[in-house]
Structure formats: structure tokens, C-alpha cells
Scaffold this motif. Structure first.
Motif, PDB file in Angstrom:
ATOM      1  N   THR A   3      34.719  36.487  41.940  1.00  0.00           N
ATOM      2  CA  THR A   3      35.062  37.638  42.784  1.00  0.00           C
ATOM      3  C   THR A   3      35.971  37.228  43.928  1.00  0.00           C
ATOM      4  O   THR A   3      36.927  37.935  44.272  1.00  0.00           O
ATOM      5  CB  THR A   3      33.784  38.291  43.331  1.00  0.00           C
ATOM      6  OG1 THR A   3      32.933  38.687  42.249  1.00  0.00           O
ATOM      7  CG2 THR A   3      34.126  39.522  44.160  1.00  0.00           C
ATOM      8  N   VAL A   4      35.695  36.062  44.529  1.00  0.00           N
ATOM      9  CA  VAL A   4      36.532  35.571  45.628  1.00  0.00           C
ATOM     10  C   VAL A   4      37.960  35.333  45.143  1.00  0.00           C
ATOM     11  O   VAL A   4      38.939  35.750  45.791  1.00  0.00           O
ATOM     12  CB  VAL A   4      35.939  34.282  46.227  1.00  0.00           C
ATOM     13  CG1 VAL A   4      36.900  33.687  47.245  1.00  0.00           C
ATOM     14  CG2 VAL A   4      34.600  34.564  46.878  1.00  0.00           C
ATOM     15  N   PHE A   5      38.094  34.661  43.997  1.00  0.00           N
ATOM     16  CA  PHE A   5      39.441  34.419  43.463  1.00  0.00           C
ATOM     17  C   PHE A   5      40.089  35.719  43.010  1.00  0.00           C
ATOM     18  O   PHE A   5      41.309  35.864  43.089  1.00  0.00           O
ATOM     19  CB  PHE A   5      39.369  33.419  42.305  1.00  0.00           C
ATOM     20  CG  PHE A   5      39.366  31.988  42.751  1.00  0.00           C
ATOM     21  CD1 PHE A   5      40.556  31.327  43.031  1.00  0.00           C
ATOM     22  CD2 PHE A   5      38.180  31.303  42.932  1.00  0.00           C
ATOM     23  CE1 PHE A   5      40.568  30.013  43.453  1.00  0.00           C
ATOM     24  CE2 PHE A   5      38.166  29.986  43.364  1.00  0.00           C
ATOM     25  CZ  PHE A   5      39.365  29.333  43.632  1.00  0.00           C
ATOM     26  N   LEU A   6      39.272  36.663  42.532  1.00  0.00           N
ATOM     27  CA  LEU A   6      39.812  37.968  42.162  1.00  0.00           C
ATOM     28  C   LEU A   6      40.406  38.665  43.376  1.00  0.00           C
ATOM     29  O   LEU A   6      41.515  39.215  43.309  1.00  0.00           O
ATOM     30  CB  LEU A   6      38.714  38.828  41.540  1.00  0.00           C
ATOM     31  CG  LEU A   6      39.049  40.320  41.357  1.00  0.00           C
ATOM     32  CD1 LEU A   6      40.180  40.489  40.356  1.00  0.00           C
ATOM     33  CD2 LEU A   6      37.829  41.111  40.921  1.00  0.00           C
ATOM     34  N   VAL A   7      39.687  38.622  44.492  1.00  0.00           N
ATOM     35  CA  VAL A   7      40.153  39.312  45.699  1.00  0.00           C
ATOM     36  C   VAL A   7      41.479  38.732  46.179  1.00  0.00           C
ATOM     37  O   VAL A   7      42.464  39.451  46.376  1.00  0.00           O
ATOM     38  CB  VAL A   7      39.090  39.225  46.816  1.00  0.00           C
ATOM     39  CG1 VAL A   7      39.668  39.720  48.133  1.00  0.00           C
ATOM     40  CG2 VAL A   7      37.863  40.031  46.439  1.00  0.00           C
ATOM     41  N   PHE A   8      41.522  37.400  46.345  1.00  0.00           N
ATOM     42  CA  PHE A   8      42.746  36.789  46.858  1.00  0.00           C
ATOM     43  C   PHE A   8      43.888  36.886  45.842  1.00  0.00           C
ATOM     44  O   PHE A   8      45.037  37.124  46.225  1.00  0.00           O
ATOM     45  CB  PHE A   8      42.485  35.324  47.224  1.00  0.00           C
ATOM     46  CG  PHE A   8      41.786  35.145  48.527  1.00  0.00           C
ATOM     47  CD1 PHE A   8      42.474  35.230  49.726  1.00  0.00           C
ATOM     48  CD2 PHE A   8      40.425  34.896  48.569  1.00  0.00           C
ATOM     49  CE1 PHE A   8      41.827  35.070  50.942  1.00  0.00           C
ATOM     50  CE2 PHE A   8      39.759  34.738  49.777  1.00  0.00           C
ATOM     51  CZ  PHE A   8      40.460  34.826  50.967  1.00  0.00           C
ATOM     52  N   GLY A   9      43.564  36.692  44.565  1.00  0.00           N
ATOM     53  CA  GLY A   9      44.603  36.830  43.547  1.00  0.00           C
ATOM     54  C   GLY A   9      45.121  38.249  43.462  1.00  0.00           C
ATOM     55  O   GLY A   9      46.331  38.468  43.322  1.00  0.00           O
ATOM     56  N   PHE A  10      44.214  39.211  43.580  1.00  0.00           N
ATOM     57  CA  PHE A  10      44.644  40.604  43.531  1.00  0.00           C
ATOM     58  C   PHE A  10      45.498  40.953  44.743  1.00  0.00           C
ATOM     59  O   PHE A  10      46.513  41.649  44.610  1.00  0.00           O
ATOM     60  CB  PHE A  10      43.434  41.528  43.472  1.00  0.00           C
ATOM     61  CG  PHE A  10      43.794  42.982  43.542  1.00  0.00           C
ATOM     62  CD1 PHE A  10      44.272  43.643  42.431  1.00  0.00           C
ATOM     63  CD2 PHE A  10      43.665  43.684  44.730  1.00  0.00           C
ATOM     64  CE1 PHE A  10      44.621  44.984  42.492  1.00  0.00           C
ATOM     65  CE2 PHE A  10      44.013  45.019  44.806  1.00  0.00           C
ATOM     66  CZ  PHE A  10      44.492  45.670  43.680  1.00  0.00           C
ATOM     67  N   LEU A  11      45.101  40.495  45.922  1.00  0.00           N
ATOM     68  CA  LEU A  11      45.896  40.777  47.121  1.00  0.00           C
ATOM     69  C   LEU A  11      47.300  40.218  46.987  1.00  0.00           C
ATOM     70  O   LEU A  11      48.280  40.838  47.419  1.00  0.00           O
ATOM     71  CB  LEU A  11      45.205  40.180  48.352  1.00  0.00           C
ATOM     72  CG  LEU A  11      43.868  40.821  48.752  1.00  0.00           C
ATOM     73  CD1 LEU A  11      43.247  40.072  49.925  1.00  0.00           C
ATOM     74  CD2 LEU A  11      44.051  42.286  49.111  1.00  0.00           C
TER      75      LEU A  11
END
Length: 438
Positions: A309-317
Motif C-alpha cells: 500500500t505504501v509503494f502503491l501510494v507513492f507510485g500512484f502519486l
């Protein structure tokens, strides 16, 4: 005041999507659908009878055919003559197998398998395995060694490899196959989220730009704040979905899995989790037992989903900033197709290299691409299930956050100009010129 304006945009983008029936249905049904898709092939293979292939055998050795055994999918029968054409036209014949006379003397033999229609891989594999075993047995028998079969059986080793992580301070059971499967699965989920939700941001901006809504909105909020509000709002939708999936998976691993497994299997799992490998009833299934043990560890599942989820958030941003810039620069989806390659291609490359990283998580390619911001979300997610050093994960997140900050600044420059441009798709040179505007 500016913070409250961004909050209004975030709330609007978030609530508009979360309240949709499609979001609720996919969020709840997706984990169930994934379980069904994983278990359906095995269920079908177990309960549905395979098609039967009637094979007519032209055996020029006169010794192999009597040794061939019928199975659920293959029925062997002798040919009435040595002609392939006549054998193929024989009633009830699906295929003809020709066995050459020199098969026992040749190192390599080419069998001929004539089929009246498509043949399955399982059928061909079964034929090769049976004939290989028969030829091997005949060749060994030619040595005239007493009790040769007993001798070969006694010297045949039964070696099982148990992977134990000794670099964690205490011995810890580890399943490489399970880590690979989880890494690849998490990567594909992340790939799906980045593409779907990133394009959702772009589509939203294009629609509002076409309706001239943005011209009204930017009169009360800065373009950069509007862009960030949209990005964060959609990101929270993705995070909500990930959290729900994580809770469902943790609940299934903690309660559903133990209820489905037999008591002796759970005893083996408990022995592996406790490090008592000598108490396993069937050491040959150690890989499967380790995988079930890791899958049944709710804490392990939660930690994987949390990091994902953390990598999803930063990758998505990071990627949604690119999608937002593209959406602001064009007037319709058709014009956006060429510019979206700047976001789509790195995501695809990240997926490709993530598969390489899952196969060799400590390789140099996996290490460096898990630090490069454009590929790190997927490549690092593929490596995390293998228990890589914590400092690598932290460094990857720091560089990813830095890449996101730069990309937001870069995309914001394009966004503030692009939302007021209509009628013409800008070139790359024009986009670069927009960035230089003050």
C-alpha cells in the motif's frame, strides 16, 4: 485556507468514486473471484473426465506394445497391419504411434505420432514417459545383473531442500516458490492499480476541461492545488480498496485456511512455523507446508499488504502526476493516447523487470531498478516477500518520494497552462516550453 480548498477537492473526488456500486462490488467480490480463479482449474481437473485418445500402435520392436498401460486419457491397441494410412482410417482410431525397431540401440529416437486431430500435451507426455521407462528397463536388463532393480532403488537418494533464513537473528522457515508467487501477484495488482486509477485521474480532468468546469473552479483555487486534490482523492480510493482487501485476506488466512486444512496438515504447518522440521510427517511436501505456513501467518500477510500500500501510494502519486499533466494538455481521450506512453511504458517496463526481480531478488538488476523511482514500485514489491534488508526498502521509498516531488512540480507547470489550452494537441517542445513559464 488553501488547505481547506484542497480538502474539498479531495473529499469530492473520493466520495464520488467510493459511493459507486461498481467500487463496492469490485472491492468485495475481487478477493472471492481471485480465490475462485485459483481453485477452479484444480476443481475442473478433479471432477471433469478428460477426453480419451484411442491410439493404434505400430510396434516394430514387438516388445514395447505389451508393456504400454492404458490410462484415463489414453487407450492403446495394436495395429492390424503396418500401414499408417490404413490404421488412421480404422474405426475408433484417434492417432497412430509408430515405434521404430532400433529404439533400444539408438541414443536418440524420433517417434512418429500421427493424429487425426489436435492432441493434448498430457497425452504426448504420457506416451514419451511410458516408452522411456520401458526402454530404460530393457536396456538395464540386458546387463544381466542380479537384483539390479533393488540395487538401483537402494542407491536412489530422496533429498528434500528446506530453506531456512538464518540472517534474521533466529531460524525462520521460508518458501521461495511462495515468495515468488506472492511477489508476482502483488506486482500485477500494483500494475493494475497504477494504470486504472492513473487513467481515472486523466479522464476526469479531460471531461471537466471539455465541460469548461475547470475554468470556473480555478477562479477559487490555484491549479496546482486542484491537481493535488484530484490526485490525492483518487489515491485514497485505491488505498481504501487495498485496506479492505488486506483485511479480507488476513481474515481468510487466520480463520478460513485453518478450518479447511486437515488436522495433520495443520500440525505440520505448526511444526514448520516453530522451527521443528524433524516433526514433519511428510518431508517430501516441505515446500507446500512452508507456503501454507506463510499464507496462514496473518501478521505476515498484513505486513506485505501494508508495504504494498505504501509503494502503491507513492507510485500512484508519481504516475498520476504524469496522467494529470497529459489530461490537462489535451481535449479528448484520442489525443491523449500518444502522450500517455510517457506514463504507460515505464509501468510496463517495471512489470517486466519485476518478473526478473522475483526470479532473482538479490541480483544487481533487481537492486538498482528497485531504487529507480519509475520502476521501484513494482520491482521492489516483487522483492519484498523474499525478506530483503529493511534499509533497501527505506532507501527505495525515499528516492520514490523525491521522484514524486519532482514529478508533481514538473506536471504542475504543465497543468497550470494546459487547462486553459483548447483546440490543438501540444507537441513535446510546447510542453517543455510550458514548464519554463513563470
Amino acid at each position: 485556507m488553501s488547505q481547506s480548498k484542497i480538502g474539498i477537492v479531495i473529499e469530492r473526488e473520493y466520495m464520488e468514486r467510493v459511493k459507486k456500486k461498481s467500487f463496492i462490488i469490485t472491492t468485495i467480490l475481487m478477493p472471492i473471484l481471485m480465490l475462485v480463479l485459483m481453485g477452479l482449474p484444480a476443481l475442473i481437473m478433479t471432477n471433469i473426465d478428460a477426453s480419451i485418445t484411442n491410439v493404434t500402435v505400430i510396434d516394430n520392436t514387438n516388445v514395447i506394445l505389451p508393456e504400454l498401460k492404458d490410462s484415463k486419457s489414453i487407450k492403446f491397441r495394436p495395429a492390424t497391419d503396418a500401414s499408417v494410412d490404413s490404421a488412421l482410417t480404422r474405426e475408433g482410431t484417434d492417432a497412430v504411434l509408430v515405434i521404430p525397431s532400433g529404439i533400444f540401440d539408438s541414443k536418440r529416437t524420433n517417434l512418429k505420432f500421427y493424429s487425426n486431430g489436435p492432441s493434448s500435451v498430457g497425452t504426448e507426455s504420457d506416451i514419451i514417459n511410458q516408452i522411456s521407462d520401458i526402454v530404460e528397463a530393457k536396456r538395464l536388463k540386458a546387463y544381466n545383473i542380479d537384483n539390479l532393480n533393488e540395487i538401483l532403488e537402494s542407491v536412489q537418494p530422496d533429498i528434500v531442500l528446506t530453506t531456512v533464513r538464518a540472517d534474521k537473528g533466529s531460524e525462520e522457515s521460508s518458501s521461495t516458490a511462495f515468495s515468488y508467487a506472492v511477489g508476482v501477484g502483488m506486482t500485477f495488482v500494483l500494475y493494475m492499480f497504477l494504470l486504472i486509477y492513473g487513467q481515472m485521474v486523466m479522464t476526469s480532468i479531460i471531461e471537466e476541461k471539455g465541460n469548461r468546469v475547470l475554468e470556473v473552479v480555478v477562479s477559487s483555487i490555484k491549479p496546482a492545488q486542484l491537481m493535488m486534490g484530484k490526485i490525492i482523492g483518487v489515491a485514497l480510493v485505491a488505498v481504501t480498496q487495498m485496506i479492505i482487501w488486506g483485511v479480507l485476506l488476513a481474515a481468510m488466512s487466520a480463520y478460513l485456511l485453518p478450518a479447511l486444512l486437515p488436522a495433520d496438515a495443520m500440525a505440520d504447518v505448526a511444526a514448520v512455523q516453530a522451527g521443528n522440521f524433524d516433526q514433519i510427517s511428510d518431508p517430501s511436501n516441505i515446500e507446500m507446508i512452508q507456503a501454507v505456513g506463510m499464507l496462514g501467518d496473518a501478521g505476515h500477510i498484513i505486513s506485505l499488504v501494508a508495504l504494498m500500500t505504501v509503494f502503491l501510494v507513492f507510485g500512484f502519486l508519481l504516475y498520476s502526476s504524469i496522467f494529470a499533466a497529459v489530461g490537462s494538455a489535451v481535449d479528448n481521450i484520442q489525443d491523449a493516447s500518444q502522450l500517455t506512453s510517457f506514463a504507460v511504458f515505464p509501468i510496463i517496463f517495471g512489470l517486466i523487470f519485476a518478473l526478473t526481480a522475483a526470479a532473482d531478488p538479490m541480483g544487481s538488476i533487481a537492486f538498482w531498478l528497485s531504487l529507480f523511482p519509475l520502476t521501484s514500485p513494482m520491482v521492489m514489491v516483487a522483492r519484498i516477500p523474499f525478506g530483503i534488508p529493511t534499509w533497501e526498502i527505506i532507501l527505495s521509498l525515499v528516492l520514490l518520494a523525491a521522484g514524486f516531488i519532482f514529478m508533481v512540480w514538473f506536471a504542475g507547470k504543465i497543468y497550470r497552462v494546459g487547462i486553459f489550452m483548447y483546440g490543438k494537441k501540444p507537441s513535446i517542445k510546447e510542453l517543455i516550453r510550458w514548464v519554463s513559464y513563470k
